[in-house]
Write a protein that holds these residues in place. Structure first.
Motif, short mmCIF file in Angstrom:
data_model
loop_
_atom_site.label_atom_id
_atom_site.label_comp_id
_atom_site.label_asym_id
_atom_site.label_seq_id
_atom_site.Cartn_x
_atom_site.Cartn_y
_atom_site.Cartn_z
N GLN A 1 27.89 20.43 26.01
CA GLN A 1 28.67 20.53 24.89
C GLN A 1 28.04 19.64 23.66
OE1 GLN A 1 33.02 19.37 25.09
NE2 GLN A 1 32.81 18.56 23.03
N SER B 1 22.49 21.91 36.68
CA SER B 1 23.04 22.93 35.50
C SER B 1 22.58 22.92 34.42
CB SER B 1 24.78 22.80 35.83
OG SER B 1 25.18 22.90 37.01
N ALA C 1 29.44 20.38 31.80
CA ALA C 1 29.84 20.92 30.63
C ALA C 1 30.03 20.14 29.32
CB ALA C 1 31.26 21.49 31.09
N GLU D 1 30.45 19.38 37.83
CA GLU D 1 30.49 20.17 36.89
C GLU D 1 31.17 19.99 35.42
OE1 GLU D 1 33.01 24.68 37.21
OE2 GLU D 1 32.65 23.57 38.85
#
Length: 364
Positions: A324, A209, A320, A316
């Motif tokens: 961040q 991701s 994230a 996931e």
């Protein structure tokens, strides 16, 4: 203090320079403080049923002979990990009345003591007969008191400490040039044994991701390949997802680890369980942000914005959290980070440990 013996089932060697390095660092710290220390330890991380039995058997026998020959010289013994290491200290107490302390690092309670009832019972005995128990995290202390029946005043929370003369911010461009890293490339770093419980597979999945959002980012996995089968599983995960930018770096010397920590944009520590998470503290001392699982000692260490906490086993959420930090959306609480590094500095740690030794020796 005449002499102490340190027992550990992890200790570095020339071939495995970072294996149990935290134990060696504490031993050297004690020696610099004037304590005479003998070490009886295993310095080979290689696993396997037969090899494991042989190395543990040889170490155990050698340590018992050592206790027999040095019983009148020893003030106390200090075992790192409750089982099986603490058995040596327990025998030293029962046979020769040598008091001992035990440092719990997490795996001895989270994994070893849960293997079967016999190990759990032995662990309880070892902890209850110790002159003092040191836990590297607050959650471990709570478990020792509540589940193993150790008096609260006989347990101290104390990490292995961080050497600020070794781990400190460095000029990023310079260390990246020395490591062969591009100056502008976002670098995600993992340091630890490449085993399932460290969340390595979730980190690889999260990196997929990250690459979609930050195409030129790289992930560097540094650590011992204790489980060849799992390492192959990681490689298969990388290949099947056709991921680029992931590098299995193997083990590094402490000097190299210092450089990698200073060069990275973020340290990822997605463990399933973690007694303390010393590498997270070393990253903070190096000025590197940390994204870690909200488990064990990490929950306390990275609270109040000192780092970013995410649920374990959640690729996931991990992605994230890393994004961040990479996007600098939420700056870290620098004041809290500096306070933590000071509280866990070698100077603070050795003073606490010497006081524990002094009190323990009086129980003989």
């Amino acid at each position: 203090m005449k002499k102490i013996a340190v027992f550990s089932n992890m200790y570095p060697s020339a071939e495995h320079p970072t294996y149990g390095i935290f134990v060696k660092n504490q031993v050297e710290l004690l020696r610099k403080s004037g304590v005479s220390v003998d070490v009886k330890a295993i310095d080979n991380p290689k696993s396997g049923k037969v090899q494991g039995l042989l190395k543990y058997g040889k170490w155990f026998a050698s340590s018992l002979f050592y206790l027999l020959g040095n019983r009148r010289k020893l003030e106390l013994t200090h075992s790192h990990y409750a089982f099986p290491t603490g058995v040596l200290s327990l025998l030293g107490k029962r046979m020769f009345k040598i008091p001992y302390i035990v440092t719990l690092h997490g795996g001895d309670i989270d994994k070893m003591a849960k293997k079967n009832a016999k190990i759990a019972s032995m662990t309880k005995t070892i902890l209850q007969e110790a002159a003092h128990v040191v836990t590297v995290g607050e959650r471990l202390k709570q478990e020792v008191v509540e589940n193993f029946g150790v008096a609260e005043n006989a347990v101290t929370v104390m990490s292995m400490g961080v050497d600020q003369t070794v781990f400190h911010p460095m000029e990023r461009a310079a260390v990246r040039a020395e490591l062969g890293l591009q100056e502008t490339q976002p670098v995600v770093l993992f340091i630890g044994n490449l085993i399932r419980e460290k969340g390595v597979l979730e980190l690889v999945q999260a990196f997929e991701s990250i690459r979609k959002t930050v195409p030129n980012s790289s992930l560097h996995l540094i650590g011992s390949h204790k489980s060849a089968g799992f390492v192959e599983e990681v490689k298969h995960e990388i290949t099947s997802r056709q991921l680029e930018g992931i590098h299995l770096e193997g083990t590094k010397t402490q000097k190299e680890l210092v450089q990698w920590l200073a060069a990275a944009d973020v340290l990822a520590l997605p463990s399933y369980h973690e007694g303390f998470g010393l590498v997270a503290l070393e990253a903070m001392a190096s000025g590197t942000p940390v994204v870690a699982s909200d488990v064990g000692g990490l929950t306390y260490l990275l609270a109040d914005g000192a780092g970013v906490l995410v649920p374990p086993k959640d690729a996931e959420a991990l992605a994230a959290g890393l994004l961040q930090v990479l996007s600098s959306e939420t700056p870290a609480n620098e004041e809290k980070r500096k306070k933590l590094v000071h509280e866990h500095s070698y100077e603070m740690i050795v003073n606490k440990l010497l006081k524990i030794y002094e009190d323990a020796a009086k129980t003989r």
